[in-house]
Design an enzyme around this catalytic site. Structure first.
Site, PDB file in Angstrom:
ATOM      1  N   GLU A 163       0.851  -1.202   0.000  1.00 36.95           N
ATOM      2  CA  GLU A 163       0.000   0.000   0.000  1.00 36.95           C
ATOM      3  C   GLU A 163       0.884   1.249   0.000  1.00 36.95           C
ATOM      4  O   GLU A 163       1.928   1.283   0.665  1.00 36.95           O
ATOM      5  CB  GLU A 163      -0.834  -0.028   1.295  1.00 36.95           C
ATOM      6  CG  GLU A 163      -1.685   1.202   1.547  1.00 36.95           C
ATOM      7  CD  GLU A 163      -2.207   1.258   2.992  1.00 36.95           C
ATOM      8  OE1 GLU A 163      -1.487   0.806   3.920  1.00 36.95           O
ATOM      9  OE2 GLU A 163      -3.334   1.756   3.180  1.00 36.95           O
ATOM     10  N   ASN A 192      -7.061   6.106  -1.664  1.00 35.70           N
ATOM     11  CA  ASN A 192      -5.962   5.176  -1.385  1.00 35.70           C
ATOM     12  C   ASN A 192      -6.172   4.010  -2.358  1.00 35.70           C
ATOM     13  O   ASN A 192      -7.102   3.225  -2.198  1.00 35.70           O
ATOM     14  CB  ASN A 192      -6.045   4.730   0.085  1.00 35.70           C
ATOM     15  CG  ASN A 192      -4.836   3.921   0.514  1.00 35.70           C
ATOM     16  OD1 ASN A 192      -4.138   3.341  -0.320  1.00 35.70           O
ATOM     17  ND2 ASN A 192      -4.599   3.875   1.819  1.00 35.70           N
ATOM     18  N   LYS A 229      -9.509   1.932  -1.794  1.00 29.80           N
ATOM     19  CA  LYS A 229      -9.722   1.382  -0.454  1.00 29.80           C
ATOM     20  C   LYS A 229     -11.087   1.763   0.129  1.00 29.80           C
ATOM     21  O   LYS A 229     -11.428   2.948   0.208  1.00 29.80           O
ATOM     22  CB  LYS A 229      -8.598   1.884   0.471  1.00 29.80           C
ATOM     23  CG  LYS A 229      -8.560   1.261   1.855  1.00 29.80           C
ATOM     24  CD  LYS A 229      -7.297   1.764   2.578  1.00 29.80           C
ATOM     25  CE  LYS A 229      -7.083   1.160   3.931  1.00 29.80           C
ATOM     26  NZ  LYS A 229      -5.800   1.634   4.536  1.00 29.80           N
ATOM     27  N   GLU A 264      -6.292   8.633   7.822  1.00 25.33           N
ATOM     28  CA  GLU A 264      -6.824   8.146   6.536  1.00 25.33           C
ATOM     29  C   GLU A 264      -8.256   8.611   6.293  1.00 25.33           C
ATOM     30  O   GLU A 264      -8.647   8.848   5.151  1.00 25.33           O
ATOM     31  CB  GLU A 264      -6.736   6.618   6.468  1.00 25.33           C
ATOM     32  CG  GLU A 264      -5.315   6.122   6.336  1.00 25.33           C
ATOM     33  CD  GLU A 264      -5.266   4.670   5.896  1.00 25.33           C
ATOM     34  OE1 GLU A 264      -5.816   4.353   4.833  1.00 25.33           O
ATOM     35  OE2 GLU A 264      -4.674   3.859   6.627  1.00 25.33           O
ATOM     36  N   CYS A 311      -4.749  -2.976   3.102  1.00 25.75           N
ATOM     37  CA  CYS A 311      -4.500  -2.799   4.533  1.00 25.75           C
ATOM     38  C   CYS A 311      -5.711  -3.151   5.401  1.00 25.75           C
ATOM     39  O   CYS A 311      -6.051  -4.321   5.521  1.00 25.75           O
ATOM     40  CB  CYS A 311      -3.996  -1.375   4.784  1.00 25.75           C
ATOM     41  SG  CYS A 311      -3.269  -1.170   6.439  1.00 25.75           S
ATOM     42  N   ASN A 320       0.235  -0.961   5.481  1.00 25.76           N
ATOM     43  CA  ASN A 320       1.129  -0.211   6.376  1.00 25.76           C
ATOM     44  C   ASN A 320       0.456  -0.259   7.736  1.00 25.76           C
ATOM     45  O   ASN A 320      -0.549   0.428   7.950  1.00 25.76           O
ATOM     46  CB  ASN A 320       1.225   1.257   5.963  1.00 25.76           C
ATOM     47  CG  ASN A 320       2.097   1.529   4.766  1.00 25.76           C
ATOM     48  OD1 ASN A 320       3.250   1.904   4.891  1.00 25.76           O
ATOM     49  ND2 ASN A 320       1.514   1.365   3.578  1.00 25.76           N
TER      50      ASN A 320
END
Lengths: 309, 309
Positions: free
Chosen positions: A47, A106, A122, A141, A167, A192
């Site tokens: 990612e 993302n 994402k 995020e 993730c 991550n």
């Protein structure tokens, strides 16, 4: 005739804030050339693989934030990766921060023959949206990305039904199941994951256990390979877990990283092993009962039962 | 103030075909009294705990089949279990074959203060509906039971939000999630799992791995305790796996059986540990995205993506 896909996972050690995309792409190319020596058909990067994990900082300056996003793919800096992959006959999965007009995502892509054949944004954004100065570091995020608007698409590429996740998606069984219902055979996902979770530090020691648990169960319960690849190690002062692994539809880990650095793992993935599970215990058509699953799509948060008087 | 519930799991060794319900109930009572010595609040017995696992035989004689079902609960033979549990102040979970009019179900109940406070009928029936003589033994649950028609209910009892599941249900993440969305804190489930699966014998060596994997991930991903209890050992010539265990919301097994016999396991379950996960990584209201999950309820079997020309 077995269908063997040779898959490489390219775990990355930390990427410093000062590191340029050109420097990072050079690291990715080193791993790609290594993978070629093992005759890999596909290499999976983590990612947000082009920069440091920037959601750990609160930024009010839009220009400072925008510097982490790609507005085109391939970009000038990533074009060499596309070119080399095409030359080597290798597909790759790459995670990066995407700016699309005024929206930020993302994102991960699957590239085959030098062309993007699958894009995923994402869905399960972790963390928080507002600055929380009490944390040792931020996880913004929910501030810096929109919720992905492409669903969980599966496409036929590299000889398999392939899906992508990113993730925190891996902790949610819905992620795997939506792709399982599209007959997915390989899910590539990068992550991550800080070792320390400021709101729940008592969970910190279980990071690797949870990482393996959710990916193995997602693989087994959907009869798919899962390729989970970390960016890890101490990045700008924050420890991120490694534990990159390739998991078979049996729920067995068949390749695993042991360092917190740039490290290549490789596995021969026999896609016919998926069939063995898809046609028996996880024959969805024979065994699933969606009429009993209504709450999964009709309810978001948990609602407890009434307490008796 | 922590909320400690002391939970006992009563794994059972084999039950012979010739064994009477009165004899079995005597074994259940021995384990209940042992559990009381450990101050247990709740004891969990396996699936179909009153007889041998009869779906391994093809029966055409309805009277022979009906002999395995209970038409009332408590029955004359199980009344002593209800009475002793009430006397000891202990709740229990019991699995049995239920005949309700002309319908047959694979059922589990939660009994508190000697009263049935929760009933569940198995939704995910494994196996097959027709006689398949090529198998070393049959698994005719799809013939002998109707699909459960009570959903996955959760009730507040024994100081916790409690749900039930049975055997094959534990392999399906939907089972746990539907209860997770009802804020479940403890899922009690019993199982009878042959080591050998005739349609997929290459999976046999992984039985215990899969058993632990699906229950640990179900616990973690829904922030609930899971109490999974086997009937095990060589029963009428068929080896069934053990591996009974009590799992915390952390996905850690906190008590585990080591035999294939009648064996009691005990764990102190701190229900507040659920809150730790329900309020952080698995805060469903904050993180779930049902708009991306549509296929889970709208599609039953897997449909692969189109292959490109």
């Amino acid at each position: 005739m077995s269908r063997i896909l040779t898959v490489a996972g390219a775990q990355l050690g930390p990427i410093a804030k000062a590191e340029t995309r050109a420097e990072v792409v050079e690291r990715l190319l080193v791993l790609m050339k290594e993978a070629k020596r093992h005759d890999a058909d596909l290499i999976v990067y983590p990612e947000l693989a082009l920069t440091t994990f920037f959601p750990r900082w609160f930024m009010e300056d839009e220009a400072e934030l925008d510097a982490y996003y790609e507005t085109e793919m391939p970009s000038a800096e990533t074009a060499p990766l596309f070119a080399e992959a095409k030359r080597l006959g290798m597909a790759f999965v790459l995670g990066y921060a995407e700016r699309d007009g005024d929206k930020r995502f993302n994102t991960a892509i699957l590239v085959e023959n030098g062309e993007i054949v699958l894009k995923y944004r994402k869905v399960h954004l972790p963390g928080h949206a507002e600055h929380e100065p009490w944390r040792a570091f931020q996880h913004l995020e929910k501030r810096y990305f929109e919720v992905g608007n492409l669903g969980f698409p599966v496409t036929h590429a590299v000889g398999a039904n392939v899906g992508l996740a990113i993730c925190n998606d891996r902790r949610w069984p819905e992620t795997y199941r939506v792709m399982g219902l599209q007959d997915v055979e390989l899910i590539a996902l990068g992550y991550n994951t800080p070792l320390h979770n400021p709101p729940a530090p008592v969970h910190d020691a279980l990071g690797l256990h949870h990482n393996t648990l959710v990916m193995q169960s997602g693989a087994y319960q959907n009869a798919t390979f899962v390729v989970g690849i970390a960016k890890c190690g101490v990045e700008e002062g924050v420890m991120q877990i490694g534990g990159s692994q390739i998991i078979a539809p049996s729920g067995e880990t068949i390749a695993q990283a042991t360092t917190l650095e740039d490290e290549l793992i490789v596995a021969r993935c026999d896609l016919d092993l998926c069939t063995s599970y898809k046609s028996s215990v996880f024959n969805f058509a024979a065994h699933r009962r969606p009429e009993a699953y209504d709450l999964i799509t009709s309810r978001t948060g948990a609602i407890p039962p009434a307490k008796k008087a």
